[in-house]
Scaffold this motif. Structure first.
Motif, PDB file in Angstrom:
ATOM      1  N   GLU A 131       0.831  -1.207   0.000  1.00  0.00           N
ATOM      2  CA  GLU A 131       0.000   0.000   0.000  1.00  0.00           C
ATOM      3  C   GLU A 131       0.868   1.261   0.000  1.00  0.00           C
ATOM      4  OE1 GLU A 131      -3.891   1.053   2.594  1.00  0.00           O
ATOM      5  OE2 GLU A 131      -2.009   1.270   3.696  1.00  0.00           O
ATOM      6  N   SER A 132       2.035   1.160   0.662  1.00  0.00           N
ATOM      7  CA  SER A 132       2.900   2.342   0.749  1.00  0.00           C
ATOM      8  C   SER A 132       3.439   2.748  -0.628  1.00  0.00           C
ATOM      9  CB  SER A 132       4.049   2.107   1.732  1.00  0.00           C
ATOM     10  OG  SER A 132       5.078   1.309   1.177  1.00  0.00           O
ATOM     11  N   GLU A 158       1.677   2.537  -3.326  1.00  0.00           N
ATOM     12  CA  GLU A 158       0.562   3.238  -3.990  1.00  0.00           C
ATOM     13  C   GLU A 158       0.260   4.580  -3.338  1.00  0.00           C
ATOM     14  OE1 GLU A 158      -2.562   0.352  -3.581  1.00  0.00           O
ATOM     15  OE2 GLU A 158      -1.220  -1.102  -4.536  1.00  0.00           O
ATOM     16  N   LYS A 159       0.569   4.695  -2.042  1.00  0.00           N
ATOM     17  CA  LYS A 159       0.199   5.923  -1.306  1.00  0.00           C
ATOM     18  C   LYS A 159       1.395   6.476  -0.551  1.00  0.00           C
ATOM     19  CE  LYS A 159      -4.516   4.350  -0.345  1.00  0.00           C
ATOM     20  NZ  LYS A 159      -5.426   3.877   0.705  1.00  0.00           N
ATOM     21  N   PRO A 160       2.462   6.854  -1.273  1.00  0.00           N
ATOM     22  CA  PRO A 160       3.672   7.282  -0.557  1.00  0.00           C
ATOM     23  C   PRO A 160       3.449   8.497   0.342  1.00  0.00           C
ATOM     24  CG  PRO A 160       3.864   7.665  -2.935  1.00  0.00           C
ATOM     25  CD  PRO A 160       2.630   6.858  -2.729  1.00  0.00           C
ATOM     26  N   LEU A 161       2.663   9.475  -0.145  1.00  0.00           N
ATOM     27  CA  LEU A 161       2.485  10.692   0.671  1.00  0.00           C
ATOM     28  C   LEU A 161       1.801  10.375   1.993  1.00  0.00           C
ATOM     29  CD1 LEU A 161       1.434  13.686  -1.591  1.00  0.00           C
ATOM     30  CD2 LEU A 161       3.453  13.458  -0.124  1.00  0.00           C
ATOM     31  N   GLU A 162       0.780   9.515   1.921  1.00  0.00           N
ATOM     32  CA  GLU A 162       0.060   9.137   3.153  1.00  0.00           C
ATOM     33  C   GLU A 162       1.023   8.466   4.125  1.00  0.00           C
ATOM     34  OE1 GLU A 162      -1.107   8.963   0.171  1.00  0.00           O
ATOM     35  OE2 GLU A 162      -3.224   9.531   0.142  1.00  0.00           O
ATOM     36  N   TYR A 163       1.916   7.621   3.593  1.00  0.00           N
ATOM     37  CA  TYR A 163       2.850   6.909   4.468  1.00  0.00           C
ATOM     38  C   TYR A 163       3.896   7.843   5.064  1.00  0.00           C
ATOM     39  CZ  TYR A 163       1.021   2.258   4.345  1.00  0.00           C
ATOM     40  OH  TYR A 163       0.211   1.176   4.578  1.00  0.00           O
ATOM     41  N   GLN A 181       3.603  11.052   5.461  1.00  0.00           N
ATOM     42  CA  GLN A 181       2.899  11.967   6.370  1.00  0.00           C
ATOM     43  C   GLN A 181       2.633  11.298   7.726  1.00  0.00           C
ATOM     44  OE1 GLN A 181       1.572  14.657   8.147  1.00  0.00           O
ATOM     45  NE2 GLN A 181       1.491  15.445   6.051  1.00  0.00           N
ATOM     46  N   TYR A 237       7.305   2.564   2.795  1.00  0.00           N
ATOM     47  CA  TYR A 237       7.230   2.106   4.194  1.00  0.00           C
ATOM     48  C   TYR A 237       8.636   1.915   4.762  1.00  0.00           C
ATOM     49  CZ  TYR A 237       6.985  -0.952   8.216  1.00  0.00           C
ATOM     50  OH  TYR A 237       7.182  -1.485   9.463  1.00  0.00           O
TER      51      TYR A 237
END
Ligand SMILES: NC(=O)c1ccc[n+]([C@@H]2O[C@H](COP(=O)([O-])OP(=O)(O)OC[C@H]3O[C@@H](n4cnc5c(N)ncnc54)[C@H](O)[C@@H]3O)[C@@H](O)[C@H]2O)c1
Length: 364
Positions: A110-111, A113-118, A120, A172
């Motif tokens: 998932e990280s 696909e969603k680097p900014l969320e991770y 952050q 991650y």
């Protein structure tokens, strides 16, 4: 200012971020089990992004059950560690002595696909936490790091002097590495900091009661919960990512560690804070020093559960390495700690949790 009541210092508190999650909940349990009286309070903050709370309850299930197991109270605050104001209120309410920091997003795939969320959540969250600690004069921190920071091993076993940060493939893994780098810089800038970064190998297993355990949302990313869900009939078969690695049976080899051993490692690490002259940043592996392949894990789980584990070999998964296992010398030396639970314990305890709770913490 530290909170006081009538000029008398309140009971020291251990603040546990992400304490409702898998490793955090087991560590909280061990901390409470080791406590004979009321030496310290346990204060958990968690945003419940990966922990389950039943309708109408104030506390997540994991913490409610721990209170039953230990007959002790846990203070719980539902908050995101990036919320500095909410976090500050906790420091103003409790006499926080040290922080054990588990809260993070942890799904490797998932990280990507969603680097900014991770970044952050994991880096932003860690910075906000450390800023708040500094604001309230709290400088003792235990951090949940990962063997992921070593990247592709240049040598085995992986000792703490092995280079970190090279060839990391996921946001991650990079977030864990960056957090360690930030902690190193911080401890150089201010000698008051005492930071222990525990590099976990592969936590598995569950509390021996079978009442708390790993409860991944959706399809599990890690091997052990996947096997357990196949054994209990929630998933039809295990997907084995590659059987052409340079390992004895071709499947990936990892150093699995029982989560109760891991929890005990945190309790031992906290004792380092009391050592005269202890300061700065210290990275310490928590593993067993032994690697098992995917197929060895399947066989061990089959023996422990008496269930068949159908599996299918599929292609390698991007970013996976062939083998990793830890050098445990430093944890023996500094913490006086070593893993004592066997592979059989890891499988038997996972199975006890999974078979008693086929749907995890959700009752239906
Ligand atoms: N389980 C593993 O395989 C493993 C291996 C190495 C390192 N780690 C690290 O150990 C720590 C704990 O892992 P785990 O397996 O218990 O994960 P988990 O997801 O079960 O627990 C993490 C907890 O933190 C909470 N959380 C997440 N983001 C938050 C935020 N911004 N604010 C407040 N709470 C937040 C979640 O709700 C969850 O309860 C993580 O930092 C992880 O990176 C885990």
């Amino acid at each position: 200012m530290k909170p006081t009541e009538n000029g008398i210092t309140m009971t020291p508190a251990i603040l546990v971020t992400g304490g409702a999650g898998y490793v955090g909940s087991h560590t909280v349990t061990t901390l409470l089990e080791r406590q004979s009286g009321q030496e310290f309070e346990i204060v958990v903050v968690d945003n419940l992004s990966n922990a389950y709370r039943s309708e109408g309850q104030k506390k997540p299930e994991s913490l409610r059950i721990i209170e039953e197991i230990t007959n002790k109270t846990i203070h719980f605050y539902e908050l995101d560690i990036r919320d500095a104001d909410a976090l500050s209120k906790v420091f103003e309410t409790h006499n926080v002595e040290c922080v054990i920091h588990f809260a993070a997003l942890k799904a490797v795939g998932e990280s990507v696909e969603k680097p900014l969320e991770y970044y952050q959540a994991n880096i932003g969250g860690t910075c906000t936490l450390m800023e708040t600690m500094r604001k309230y004069g709290v400088f003792k921190l235990i951090y949940s790091s990962s063997c992921t920071v070593y990247g592709e091993p240049e040598r085995l076993p992986l000792d703490e002097g092995h280079p970190t940060g090279r060839g990391l493939t996921s946001p991650y893994g990079k977030s864990k590495y960056f957090c360690e780098e930030i902690m190193k810089d911080l401890s150089i800038s201010d000698k008051k900091w005492k930071i222990i970064s525990l590099r976990y190998f592969n936590p598995v297993g569950a509390h021996r009661s079978g009442r708390i355990g790993e409860d991944p949302a959706g399809i599990p990313n890690n091997l052990m919960p996947f096997i357990a869900q196949v054994a209990v009939g929630r998933l039809s078969e295990l997907k084995v990512f590659g059987n052409d690695y340079p390992t004895p049976d071709g499947t990936g080899v990892r150093d699995y560690i029982h989560v109760e051993d891991l929890a005990e490692g945190h309790v031992k690490a906290m004792k380092l804070f009391q050592q005269p002259g202890f300061s700065g940043f210290h990275a310490i592996n928590l593993g067993t020093g032994t690697g098992y392949s995917v197929l060895e894990m399947v066989a061990a789980f089959k023996a422990a559960s008496g269930k068949d584990i159908p599996y299918r070999i599929i292609g390698r998964r991007a970013g996976d390495i062939a083998t990793n296992y830890s050098d445990v010398a430093l944890s023996h030396k500094l913490l006086g700690w070593r893993a004592v639970k066997t592979l059989e314990d890891m499988c038997a305890d996972t199975w006890r949790w999974q078979s008693k709770n086929p749907n995890g913490f959700k009752t239906s």
